[in-house]
Design a protein around this motif. Structure first.
Motif, PDB file in Angstrom:
ATOM      1  N   TYR A  67      94.399  74.714  64.647  1.00 31.64           N
ATOM      2  CA  TYR A  67      93.390  73.722  64.295  1.00 31.64           C
ATOM      3  C   TYR A  67      92.099  73.934  65.076  1.00 31.64           C
ATOM      4  O   TYR A  67      90.997  73.731  64.549  1.00 31.64           O
ATOM      5  N   LYS A  68      92.235  74.349  66.320  1.00 27.05           N
ATOM      6  CA  LYS A  68      91.043  74.664  67.111  1.00 27.05           C
ATOM      7  C   LYS A  68      90.269  75.811  66.462  1.00 27.05           C
ATOM      8  O   LYS A  68      89.035  75.762  66.363  1.00 27.05           O
ATOM      9  N   LEU A  69      90.996  76.822  65.975  1.00 27.04           N
ATOM     10  CA  LEU A  69      90.351  77.955  65.314  1.00 27.04           C
ATOM     11  C   LEU A  69      89.737  77.524  63.988  1.00 27.04           C
ATOM     12  O   LEU A  69      88.662  78.014  63.610  1.00 27.04           O
ATOM     13  N   MET A  70      90.390  76.621  63.277  1.00 26.18           N
ATOM     14  CA  MET A  70      89.813  76.102  62.027  1.00 26.18           C
ATOM     15  C   MET A  70      88.485  75.407  62.292  1.00 26.18           C
ATOM     16  O   MET A  70      87.535  75.539  61.512  1.00 26.18           O
ATOM     17  N   ASN A  71      88.404  74.683  63.395  1.00 26.39           N
ATOM     18  CA  ASN A  71      87.149  74.013  63.724  1.00 26.39           C
ATOM     19  C   ASN A  71      86.064  75.020  64.093  1.00 26.39           C
ATOM     20  O   ASN A  71      84.896  74.879  63.696  1.00 26.39           O
ATOM     21  N   GLU A  72      86.456  76.056  64.842  1.00 25.09           N
ATOM     22  CA  GLU A  72      85.494  77.105  65.182  1.00 25.09           C
ATOM     23  C   GLU A  72      85.003  77.814  63.921  1.00 25.09           C
ATOM     24  O   GLU A  72      83.821  78.154  63.811  1.00 25.09           O
ATOM     25  N   ALA A  73      85.919  78.033  62.977  1.00 27.29           N
ATOM     26  CA  ALA A  73      85.538  78.652  61.701  1.00 27.29           C
ATOM     27  C   ALA A  73      84.573  77.758  60.937  1.00 27.29           C
ATOM     28  O   ALA A  73      83.609  78.235  60.324  1.00 27.29           O
ATOM     29  N   THR A  74      84.822  76.458  60.970  1.00 28.05           N
ATOM     30  CA  THR A  74      83.936  75.501  60.305  1.00 28.05           C
ATOM     31  C   THR A  74      82.528  75.577  60.867  1.00 28.05           C
ATOM     32  O   THR A  74      81.540  75.623  60.122  1.00 28.05           O
ATOM     33  N   VAL A 118      94.080  88.106  65.811  1.00 28.37           N
ATOM     34  CA  VAL A 118      94.114  87.189  64.671  1.00 28.37           C
ATOM     35  C   VAL A 118      92.816  86.395  64.616  1.00 28.37           C
ATOM     36  O   VAL A 118      92.197  86.242  63.546  1.00 28.37           O
ATOM     37  N   GLN A 119      92.389  85.888  65.733  1.00 28.90           N
ATOM     38  CA  GLN A 119      91.162  85.102  65.794  1.00 28.90           C
ATOM     39  C   GLN A 119      89.954  85.916  65.348  1.00 28.90           C
ATOM     40  O   GLN A 119      89.119  85.437  64.562  1.00 28.90           O
ATOM     41  N   LYS A 120      89.868  87.135  65.828  1.00 30.28           N
ATOM     42  CA  LYS A 120      88.740  88.004  65.470  1.00 30.28           C
ATOM     43  C   LYS A 120      88.734  88.294  63.970  1.00 30.28           C
ATOM     44  O   LYS A 120      87.677  88.228  63.313  1.00 30.28           O
ATOM     45  N   LEU A 121      89.911  88.592  63.403  1.00 26.34           N
ATOM     46  CA  LEU A 121      90.007  88.907  61.982  1.00 26.34           C
ATOM     47  C   LEU A 121      89.633  87.706  61.118  1.00 26.34           C
ATOM     48  O   LEU A 121      88.820  87.828  60.184  1.00 26.34           O
ATOM     49  N   LEU A 122      90.208  86.539  61.419  1.00 28.76           N
ATOM     50  CA  LEU A 122      89.939  85.357  60.600  1.00 28.76           C
ATOM     51  C   LEU A 122      88.476  84.925  60.708  1.00 28.76           C
ATOM     52  O   LEU A 122      87.859  84.572  59.696  1.00 28.76           O
ATOM     53  N   MET A 123      87.917  84.967  61.891  1.00 30.71           N
ATOM     54  CA  MET A 123      86.516  84.575  62.049  1.00 30.71           C
ATOM     55  C   MET A 123      85.601  85.533  61.307  1.00 30.71           C
ATOM     56  O   MET A 123      84.601  85.125  60.703  1.00 30.71           O
ATOM     57  N   SER A 124      85.951  86.813  61.315  1.00 25.79           N
ATOM     58  CA  SER A 124      85.160  87.797  60.583  1.00 25.79           C
ATOM     59  C   SER A 124      85.204  87.527  59.081  1.00 25.79           C
ATOM     60  O   SER A 124      84.170  87.555  58.391  1.00 25.79           O
ATOM     61  N   GLU A 125      86.400  87.242  58.562  1.00 22.36           N
ATOM     62  CA  GLU A 125      86.555  86.964  57.132  1.00 22.36           C
ATOM     63  C   GLU A 125      85.809  85.696  56.731  1.00 22.36           C
ATOM     64  O   GLU A 125      85.166  85.642  55.673  1.00 22.36           O
ATOM     65  N   ILE A 126      85.880  84.680  57.565  1.00 18.59           N
ATOM     66  CA  ILE A 126      85.244  83.400  57.267  1.00 18.59           C
ATOM     67  C   ILE A 126      83.724  83.539  57.241  1.00 18.59           C
ATOM     68  O   ILE A 126      83.044  83.013  56.348  1.00 18.59           O
ATOM     69  N   LYS A 127      83.177  84.235  58.209  1.00 19.62           N
ATOM     70  CA  LYS A 127      81.733  84.432  58.248  1.00 19.62           C
ATOM     71  C   LYS A 127      81.261  85.227  57.040  1.00 19.62           C
ATOM     72  O   LYS A 127      80.230  84.911  56.428  1.00 19.62           O
ATOM     73  N   ASP A 135      97.396  63.830  64.553  1.00 15.77           N
ATOM     74  CA  ASP A 135      96.808  63.453  65.836  1.00 15.77           C
ATOM     75  C   ASP A 135      96.115  64.643  66.497  1.00 15.77           C
ATOM     76  O   ASP A 135      95.028  64.507  67.078  1.00 15.77           O
ATOM     77  N   ILE A 136      96.731  65.832  66.363  1.00 12.47           N
ATOM     78  CA  ILE A 136      96.111  67.042  66.911  1.00 12.47           C
ATOM     79  C   ILE A 136      94.853  67.391  66.119  1.00 12.47           C
ATOM     80  O   ILE A 136      93.827  67.787  66.691  1.00 12.47           O
ATOM     81  N   ILE A 137      94.927  67.228  64.807  1.00  9.38           N
ATOM     82  CA  ILE A 137      93.767  67.500  63.956  1.00  9.38           C
ATOM     83  C   ILE A 137      92.587  66.623  64.358  1.00  9.38           C
ATOM     84  O   ILE A 137      91.441  67.087  64.439  1.00  9.38           O
ATOM     85  N   ALA A 138      92.866  65.347  64.615  1.00  9.83           N
ATOM     86  CA  ALA A 138      91.801  64.419  64.997  1.00  9.83           C
ATOM     87  C   ALA A 138      91.110  64.865  66.287  1.00  9.83           C
ATOM     88  O   ALA A 138      89.903  64.666  66.461  1.00  9.83           O
ATOM     89  N   GLU A 139      91.869  65.497  67.159  1.00 13.75           N
ATOM     90  CA  GLU A 139      91.319  65.954  68.430  1.00 13.75           C
ATOM     91  C   GLU A 139      90.591  67.292  68.308  1.00 13.75           C
ATOM     92  O   GLU A 139      89.558  67.506  68.960  1.00 13.75           O
ATOM     93  N   GLU A 140      91.103  68.179  67.469  1.00 11.17           N
ATOM     94  CA  GLU A 140      90.597  69.552  67.438  1.00 11.17           C
ATOM     95  C   GLU A 140      89.626  69.853  66.296  1.00 11.17           C
ATOM     96  O   GLU A 140      88.896  70.834  66.356  1.00 11.17           O
ATOM     97  N   CYS A 141      89.618  69.036  65.245  1.00  9.39           N
ATOM     98  CA  CYS A 141      88.834  69.364  64.036  1.00  9.39           C
ATOM     99  C   CYS A 141      87.702  68.382  63.799  1.00  9.39           C
ATOM    100  O   CYS A 141      87.475  67.923  62.671  1.00  9.39           O
ATOM    101  N   LYS A 142      86.971  68.062  64.831  1.00 11.70           N
ATOM    102  CA  LYS A 142      85.914  67.059  64.728  1.00 11.70           C
ATOM    103  C   LYS A 142      84.726  67.497  63.875  1.00 11.70           C
ATOM    104  O   LYS A 142      83.922  66.671  63.440  1.00 11.70           O
ATOM    105  N   ASP A 143      84.590  68.794  63.635  1.00 15.05           N
ATOM    106  CA  ASP A 143      83.452  69.276  62.849  1.00 15.05           C
ATOM    107  C   ASP A 143      83.818  69.576  61.395  1.00 15.05           C
ATOM    108  O   ASP A 143      82.954  69.944  60.594  1.00 15.05           O
ATOM    109  N   VAL A 144      85.094  69.414  61.053  1.00 18.99           N
ATOM    110  CA  VAL A 144      85.542  69.586  59.665  1.00 18.99           C
ATOM    111  C   VAL A 144      85.079  68.368  58.866  1.00 18.99           C
ATOM    112  O   VAL A 144      85.227  67.228  59.314  1.00 18.99           O
TER     113      VAL A 144
END
Length: 229
Positions: free
Chosen positions: A182-189, A119-128, A212-221
């Motif tokens: 959310y961690k993957l969303m930040n990596e995608a960002t 899933v991670q590989k597919l989503l990151m590929s699509e996002i890029k 609260d999790i978003i605040a921790e994991e999505c700092k680059d969004v």
């Protein structure tokens, strides 16, 4: 276009090409009579049909003082440019980020597990690829990831279902399935920003669940968006 989120002592604001920008926007899609969101295939029609549809719709939106529309991926870049150049309306380009399931290795998977390497590989590929394809498109305002994907962590697809009342169950789902998402969303960002430095990246959450999790994991969004009911 150069679009940025500017933060100072007065707060935060969106700035487009050096000028403050207030969004007067709406979700938009073109679903001809007798079709639905799955089989409409509007962007597969001939240019004449697409142009006629856009001219009819965008004239109405411009008359409403709409200056931004939120569209899902699939709209060709040339039509984002057409809408902007002829009607002054920007596009917020929305990737669902697995909200409604994914096709992995040719198999439809209705529930997206964000800690799955495939899933991670597919989503990151699509996002890029999304950033590469649209980064220089006139009329692109920003990228948006997801559509209340946190609700999708509980539900079995696109339909609205009962929501658990138990706080411990919510917390468990948040940690087990939400945090990897959310961690993957930040990596995608970060991946998108490495390709396109001219457009912000936002996420769309369902209300403030897991904020609260978003605040921790999505700092680059850049922008936290919420569908609030």
């Amino acid at each position: 276009d150069q679009v940025s989120v500017v933060s100072n002592s007065d707060g935060m604001k969106l700035v487009v090409n050096g000028k403050d920008f207030m969004i007067n926007g709406m979700n938009w899609d073109y679903i001809p009579i007798g079709t639905n969101t799955v089989n409409a295939g509007f962007w597969d029609k001939s240019d004449d049909i697409i142009k006629a549809g856009l001219d009819s719709e965008m004239a109405l939106l411009k008359n409403m003082n709409v200056n931004v529309i939120r569209q899902y991926t699939g709209v060709p870049a040339k039509w984002i440019k057409y809408i902007y150049e002829n009607y002054g309306i920007y596009t917020m380009l929305n990737h669902s980020f697995g909200r409604y399931g994914l096709t992995i290795d040719g198999v439809w998977t209705p529930i997206t597990l964000y800690d799955d390497p495939k899933v991670q590989k597919l989503l990151m590929s699509e996002i890029k690829q999304l950033a590469e394809d649209y980064k220089d498109t006139p009329g692109l305002l920003l990228y948006l990831l997801g559509n209340e994907n946190n609700y999708g962590l509980f539900w079995q697809g696109a339909e609205t279902e009962d929501f658990p009342d138990d706080d411990k169950q919510k917390q468990y789902i948040g940690e087990k399935r939400g945090r990897p998402m959310y961690k993957l969303m930040n990596e995608a960002t970060l991946a998108m920003k490495a390709i396109d430095r001219s457009h912000p990246v936002a996420i769309c959450n369902g209300d403030v669940l897991f904020i609260d999790i978003i605040a921790e994991e999505c700092k680059d969004v850049d922008i936290y968006g919420t569908n609030t009911y």
